[in-house]
Design a protein around this motif. Structure first.
Motif, PDB file in Angstrom:
ATOM      1  N   ILE A   2       3.426   8.389  -8.076  1.00 53.90           N
ATOM      2  CA  ILE A   2       2.707   6.665  -7.276  1.00 53.90           C
ATOM      3  C   ILE A   2       2.760   4.966  -8.261  1.00 53.90           C
ATOM      4  N   ASN A   3       3.070   4.672  -8.219  1.00 53.84           N
ATOM      5  CA  ASN A   3       2.940   2.898  -8.756  1.00 53.84           C
ATOM      6  C   ASN A   3       1.634   2.446  -7.742  1.00 53.84           C
ATOM      7  N   ILE A   4       1.012   1.802  -8.363  1.00 55.18           N
ATOM      8  CA  ILE A   4      -0.022   0.820  -8.120  1.00 55.18           C
ATOM      9  C   ILE A   4       0.382  -0.836  -8.812  1.00 55.18           C
ATOM     10  N   VAL A   5       0.443  -1.715  -8.117  1.00 59.53           N
ATOM     11  CA  VAL A   5       0.586  -3.292  -8.899  1.00 59.53           C
ATOM     12  C   VAL A   5      -0.429  -3.725  -8.725  1.00 59.53           C
ATOM     13  N   LEU A   6      -1.021  -4.431  -9.466  1.00 59.13           N
ATOM     14  CA  LEU A   6      -2.444  -4.634  -9.768  1.00 59.13           C
ATOM     15  C   LEU A   6      -2.847  -6.301 -10.892  1.00 59.13           C
ATOM     16  N   PRO A   7      -2.267  -7.122  -9.566  1.00 60.14           N
ATOM     17  CA  PRO A   7      -2.084  -8.226 -11.029  1.00 60.14           C
ATOM     18  C   PRO A   7      -3.479  -8.601 -11.013  1.00 60.14           C
ATOM     19  N   VAL A   8      -3.744  -9.759 -12.227  1.00 58.39           N
ATOM     20  CA  VAL A   8      -5.332 -10.130 -12.400  1.00 58.39           C
ATOM     21  C   VAL A   8      -4.869 -11.481 -12.878  1.00 58.39           C
ATOM     22  N   ASP A   9      -6.176 -12.174 -12.708  1.00 64.36           N
ATOM     23  CA  ASP A   9      -5.989 -13.688 -12.621  1.00 64.36           C
ATOM     24  C   ASP A   9      -7.731 -14.044 -14.252  1.00 64.36           C
ATOM     25  N   ASN A 102      10.321  -4.434  -8.455  1.00 70.28           N
ATOM     26  CA  ASN A 102      10.986  -3.792  -9.416  1.00 70.28           C
ATOM     27  C   ASN A 102      11.248  -2.432  -9.920  1.00 70.28           C
ATOM     28  N   LYS A 103       9.275  -1.937  -9.344  1.00 65.58           N
ATOM     29  CA  LYS A 103       8.708  -1.118  -9.737  1.00 65.58           C
ATOM     30  C   LYS A 103       8.110  -0.254  -8.440  1.00 65.58           C
ATOM     31  N   ASN A 104       9.232  -0.290  -7.761  1.00 68.05           N
ATOM     32  CA  ASN A 104       9.460   0.788  -6.575  1.00 68.05           C
ATOM     33  C   ASN A 104       7.496   1.090  -6.240  1.00 68.05           C
ATOM     34  N   ALA A 105       7.006   0.092  -6.588  1.00 66.46           N
ATOM     35  CA  ALA A 105       5.590   0.328  -5.462  1.00 66.46           C
ATOM     36  C   ALA A 105       4.908   0.971  -5.071  1.00 66.46           C
ATOM     37  N   ASP A 106       4.185   1.620  -4.602  1.00 68.11           N
ATOM     38  CA  ASP A 106       3.788   2.122  -3.217  1.00 68.11           C
ATOM     39  C   ASP A 106       2.793   1.558  -2.794  1.00 68.11           C
ATOM     40  N   TYR A 107       1.155   0.545  -3.453  1.00 71.06           N
ATOM     41  CA  TYR A 107       0.759  -0.413  -3.382  1.00 71.06           C
ATOM     42  C   TYR A 107       0.163  -1.232  -4.177  1.00 71.06           C
ATOM     43  N   ILE A 108      -0.103  -2.785  -3.539  1.00 67.98           N
ATOM     44  CA  ILE A 108      -0.062  -3.619  -4.527  1.00 67.98           C
ATOM     45  C   ILE A 108      -1.952  -3.792  -4.223  1.00 67.98           C
ATOM     46  N   GLY A 129      -1.268 -14.682   1.154  1.00 66.51           N
ATOM     47  CA  GLY A 129      -0.397 -14.985   1.012  1.00 66.51           C
ATOM     48  C   GLY A 129       0.779 -13.712   0.861  1.00 66.51           C
ATOM     49  N   ILE A 130       0.312 -12.369  -0.185  1.00 70.28           N
ATOM     50  CA  ILE A 130       0.795 -11.082  -0.428  1.00 70.28           C
ATOM     51  C   ILE A 130       0.891 -10.553   0.323  1.00 70.28           C
ATOM     52  N   THR A 131      -0.476 -10.079   1.348  1.00 71.02           N
ATOM     53  CA  THR A 131      -0.569  -9.224   2.772  1.00 71.02           C
ATOM     54  C   THR A 131       0.678  -9.894   3.655  1.00 71.02           C
ATOM     55  N   ARG A 132       1.016 -11.370   3.573  1.00 70.93           N
ATOM     56  CA  ARG A 132       1.550 -11.564   4.472  1.00 70.93           C
ATOM     57  C   ARG A 132       2.793 -12.015   4.373  1.00 70.93           C
ATOM     58  N   ASP A 133       2.913 -11.376   3.129  1.00 70.21           N
ATOM     59  CA  ASP A 133       4.680 -10.896   3.181  1.00 70.21           C
ATOM     60  C   ASP A 133       4.994 -10.384   2.171  1.00 70.21           C
ATOM     61  N   SER A 134       4.095  -8.989   2.065  1.00 64.16           N
ATOM     62  CA  SER A 134       4.935  -7.344   1.493  1.00 64.16           C
ATOM     63  C   SER A 134       5.295  -6.740   2.307  1.00 64.16           C
ATOM     64  N   LYS A 135       6.058  -5.666   1.364  1.00 66.29           N
ATOM     65  CA  LYS A 135       6.996  -4.867   2.555  1.00 66.29           C
ATOM     66  C   LYS A 135       6.419  -3.765   2.027  1.00 66.29           C
ATOM     67  N   ILE A 136       4.654  -3.808   1.453  1.00 68.26           N
ATOM     68  CA  ILE A 136       4.309  -2.630   0.937  1.00 68.26           C
ATOM     69  C   ILE A 136       3.097  -2.742   1.400  1.00 68.26           C
ATOM     70  N   PRO A 137       2.130  -1.465   1.463  1.00 68.49           N
ATOM     71  CA  PRO A 137       0.652  -1.609   1.526  1.00 68.49           C
ATOM     72  C   PRO A 137      -0.095  -2.372   1.039  1.00 68.49           C
ATOM     73  N   VAL A 138      -1.507  -3.050   0.719  1.00 67.55           N
ATOM     74  CA  VAL A 138      -2.195  -3.813  -0.505  1.00 67.55           C
ATOM     75  C   VAL A 138      -3.456  -3.462   0.198  1.00 67.55           C
ATOM     76  N   LEU A 139      -3.862  -2.646  -0.608  1.00 68.93           N
ATOM     77  CA  LEU A 139      -5.225  -2.518  -0.549  1.00 68.93           C
ATOM     78  C   LEU A 139      -6.392  -4.020  -1.517  1.00 68.93           C
ATOM     79  N   VAL A 140      -6.829  -4.565  -0.349  1.00 64.30           N
ATOM     80  CA  VAL A 140      -7.800  -5.786  -0.710  1.00 64.30           C
ATOM     81  C   VAL A 140      -8.896  -5.212  -1.307  1.00 64.30           C
TER      82      VAL A 140
END
Length: 145
Positions: A2-9, A102-108, A129-140
C-alpha cells in the motif's frame, strides 16, 4: 504494498501531520511517499525596478527545504515505516496528484488546517482542491492548535 502520498509544507502543524501519517501507515503496513512542492516564485522579489529574480535565493531556499524533507524522511524511517521523498517546484495540487498517480498511491494524507475563508479555515484550500480532484481516497487528518 500500500502506498500513501504525504504532502508536507513545513508549516507549524507538519509534525502533527507526519505523526498521523506514520500511525496510519503502520496500521496498513504501508509505504509513505513524502513530497514537498516548492512554489515557482521562490527567488522573485519586488524592488525599485519591479520584479527581479535572484537565483541564489531560490537555490538556498530549495537547499534548506531539501534538508527539512530529508529530516522528515529519516524520522519516518526511524519509526520502521518505509519512506521515500521528492521535492519539486510548481503548482502544488497538480504535482501532488501527478505524483500520487505515478506512485500508484492508494491514499493521500493531508491536514485539515487552512489559511483563509470559512471552509478553508477548517480544511485548507490545497486539501480542498486535492479532495475535489483526486481519483483515490484522501484522508484528511484534523490538525488543531
Amino acid at each position: 504494498m500500500i502506498n500513501i502520498v504525504l504532502p508536507v509544507d513545513f508549516g507549524d502543524k507538519t509534525e502533527q501531520l507526519v505523526e498521523g501519517a506514520i500511525k496510519f501507515a503502520k496500521q496498513l503496513g504501508a509505504k509513505i511517499n513524502l513530497i514537498h512542492v516548492a512554489p515557482m516564485e521562490i527567488g522573485f522579489a519586488i524592488g525599485d525596478m519591479g520584479y527581479q529574480y535572484f537565483p541564489e535565493i531560490e537555490e538556498n531556499e530549495i537547499r534548506e527545504e531539501l534538508v527539512l524533507l530529508n529530516k522528515i524522511n529519516q524520522r519516518i524511517l526511524s519509526q520502521d515505516v518505509d519512506c521515500e521523498h521528492l521535492l519539486k517546484q510548481g503548482v502544488a495540487k497538480d504535482i501532488i496528484l501527478e505524483y500520487a498517480d505515478n506512485k500508484n498511491a492508494d491514499y493521500i494524507v493531508m491536514g485539515s488546517h487552512g489559511r483563509s475563508g470559512i471552509y478553508d479555515v477548517f480544511v485548507g484550500s490545497l486539501t480542498k482542491g486535492i479532495t475535489r480532484d483526486s481519483k483515490i481516497p484522501v484522508l484528511v487528518l484534523p490538525i488543531h492548535e
